[in-house]
Design a protein around this motif. Structure first.
Motif, PDB file in Angstrom:
ATOM      1  N   ALA A  83       7.078   2.797 -34.263  1.00  0.00           N
ATOM      2  CA  ALA A  83       8.391   2.861 -34.912  1.00  0.00           C
ATOM      3  C   ALA A  83       9.376   1.921 -34.222  1.00  0.00           C
ATOM      4  O   ALA A  83      10.137   1.223 -34.886  1.00  0.00           O
ATOM      5  CB  ALA A  83       8.914   4.292 -34.903  1.00  0.00           C
ATOM      6  N   ARG A  84       9.355   1.880 -32.892  1.00  0.00           N
ATOM      7  CA  ARG A  84      10.274   0.993 -32.182  1.00  0.00           C
ATOM      8  C   ARG A  84       9.935  -0.467 -32.431  1.00  0.00           C
ATOM      9  O   ARG A  84      10.790  -1.333 -32.338  1.00  0.00           O
ATOM     10  CB  ARG A  84      10.395   1.340 -30.710  1.00  0.00           C
ATOM     11  CG  ARG A  84       9.204   1.056 -29.842  1.00  0.00           C
ATOM     12  CD  ARG A  84       9.222  -0.313 -29.217  1.00  0.00           C
ATOM     13  NE  ARG A  84       8.298  -0.385 -28.105  1.00  0.00           N
ATOM     14  CZ  ARG A  84       7.046  -0.812 -28.208  1.00  0.00           C
ATOM     15  NH1 ARG A  84       6.545  -1.150 -29.375  1.00  0.00           N
ATOM     16  NH2 ARG A  84       6.287  -0.888 -27.153  1.00  0.00           N
ATOM     17  N   SER A  85       8.690  -0.759 -32.812  1.00  0.00           N
ATOM     18  CA  SER A  85       8.309  -2.134 -33.137  1.00  0.00           C
ATOM     19  C   SER A  85       9.102  -2.670 -34.327  1.00  0.00           C
ATOM     20  O   SER A  85       9.381  -3.869 -34.408  1.00  0.00           O
ATOM     21  CB  SER A  85       6.812  -2.225 -33.420  1.00  0.00           C
ATOM     22  OG  SER A  85       6.080  -1.993 -32.240  1.00  0.00           O
ATOM     23  N   VAL A  86       9.458  -1.793 -35.254  1.00  0.00           N
ATOM     24  CA  VAL A  86      10.276  -2.199 -36.395  1.00  0.00           C
ATOM     25  C   VAL A  86      11.589  -2.786 -35.900  1.00  0.00           C
ATOM     26  O   VAL A  86      12.046  -3.828 -36.382  1.00  0.00           O
ATOM     27  CB  VAL A  86      10.537  -1.004 -37.348  1.00  0.00           C
ATOM     28  CG1 VAL A  86      11.530  -1.383 -38.439  1.00  0.00           C
ATOM     29  CG2 VAL A  86       9.241  -0.498 -37.945  1.00  0.00           C
ATOM     30  N   LEU A  87      12.199  -2.141 -34.923  1.00  0.00           N
ATOM     31  CA  LEU A  87      13.481  -2.603 -34.397  1.00  0.00           C
ATOM     32  C   LEU A  87      13.349  -3.941 -33.674  1.00  0.00           C
ATOM     33  O   LEU A  87      14.234  -4.796 -33.784  1.00  0.00           O
ATOM     34  CB  LEU A  87      14.074  -1.548 -33.464  1.00  0.00           C
ATOM     35  CG  LEU A  87      14.293  -0.172 -34.081  1.00  0.00           C
ATOM     36  CD1 LEU A  87      14.790   0.805 -33.034  1.00  0.00           C
ATOM     37  CD2 LEU A  87      15.238  -0.245 -35.263  1.00  0.00           C
ATOM     38  N   ILE A  88      12.260  -4.122 -32.946  1.00  0.00           N
ATOM     39  CA  ILE A  88      12.032  -5.396 -32.258  1.00  0.00           C
ATOM     40  C   ILE A  88      11.951  -6.525 -33.272  1.00  0.00           C
ATOM     41  O   ILE A  88      12.640  -7.540 -33.159  1.00  0.00           O
ATOM     42  CB  ILE A  88      10.740  -5.348 -31.417  1.00  0.00           C
ATOM     43  CG1 ILE A  88      10.868  -4.338 -30.283  1.00  0.00           C
ATOM     44  CG2 ILE A  88      10.382  -6.740 -30.881  1.00  0.00           C
ATOM     45  CD1 ILE A  88       9.548  -3.990 -29.617  1.00  0.00           C
TER      46      ILE A  88
END
Length: 171
Positions: A83-88
C-alpha cells in the motif's frame, strides 16, 4: 520550478553502498529522493544522498522507522508495504529500480501503470534483471510510460534526471 523527485525501488536485503554512491553522485543538488524504508540497498541510497546534501523522504510501512537526523523526512503511513508503494510511485516524477525482488518489480509496474517514467538498472543479479528480457521498454500494449534499461548506476541517475524533468514538464 520545484525540485526533481526521484522514487527509488531497491532491495531490502542486498547492501551495495558503491551502487548507491555512484547513483547519487550524478543527481543535482535539490533533488528529493523517496524511499520505502531504511534497510538494505535503500539505507545505502539514503546515506549516500544525505552525505551529498540531498533530502530523503521515507514513505514507511507500519513496521518500519527511519533514523531521526538532518536530511531524513519520515512519513509513517501505518500501511503495509504494498500500500505504501502507491504513495512512493504517485509522489515521484520518475521511478528508478536499482535491483530487487517482488516488491521492486511491483513498484516498477505500479509507476508504469501511473504513467510515470521508469529506469531499471540491469546486471544486479536480482529478479529485476529479467524485466528487460521479459518485457523490454513496453510493459504492456498500452505503452503507459517510458521504461529505460541502463548498465550503470550513474546512467540510472542521469536517465532519471532526463526522464523526470521531461515527465514533470508534461503534467
Amino acid at each position: 520550478m520545484s525540485n526533481l523527485v526521484i522514487g527509488v525501488a531497491a532491495s531490502s536485503s542486498s547492501f551495495r553502498p558503491e551502487t548507491a554512491r555512484k547513483f547519487v553522485s550524478v543527481l543535482p543538488y535539490g533533488t528529493v529522493v523517496i524511499l520505502g524504508g531504511y534497510w538494505g540497498l535503500m539505507s545505502n541510497v539514503a546515506e549516500a544522498a544525505v552525505e551529498r546534501g540531498l533530502e530523503v523522504v521515507f514513505i514507511l510501512p507500519y513496521f518500519e522507522d527511519a533514523p531521526r537526523r538532518r536530511g531524513f523526512i519520515p512519513v509513517r503511513t501505518g500501511m503495509e508495504p504494498r500500500a505504501r508503494s502507491v504513495l512512493i510511485c504517485a509522489s515521484a516524477d520518475v521511478l528508478v529500480s536499482l535491483g530487487g525482488e517482488a516488491g521492486t518489480i511491483t513498484e516498477v509496474f505500479m509507476a508504469y501503470g501511473m504513467g510515470k517514467p521508469v529506469v531499471v538498472l540491469k546486471g544486479t543479479g536480482m529478479s529485476t534483471d529479467r524485466l528487460a528480457e521479459a518485457f523490454g521498454e513496453r510493459l504492456d500494449s498500452r505503452r503507459s510510460a517510458v521504461v529505460k534499461y541502463v548498465d550503470t548506476p550513474e546512467e540510472a541517475g542521469l536517465e532519471a534526471i532526463r526522464l523526470g524533468l521531461t515527465y514533470r514538464g508534461g503534467r
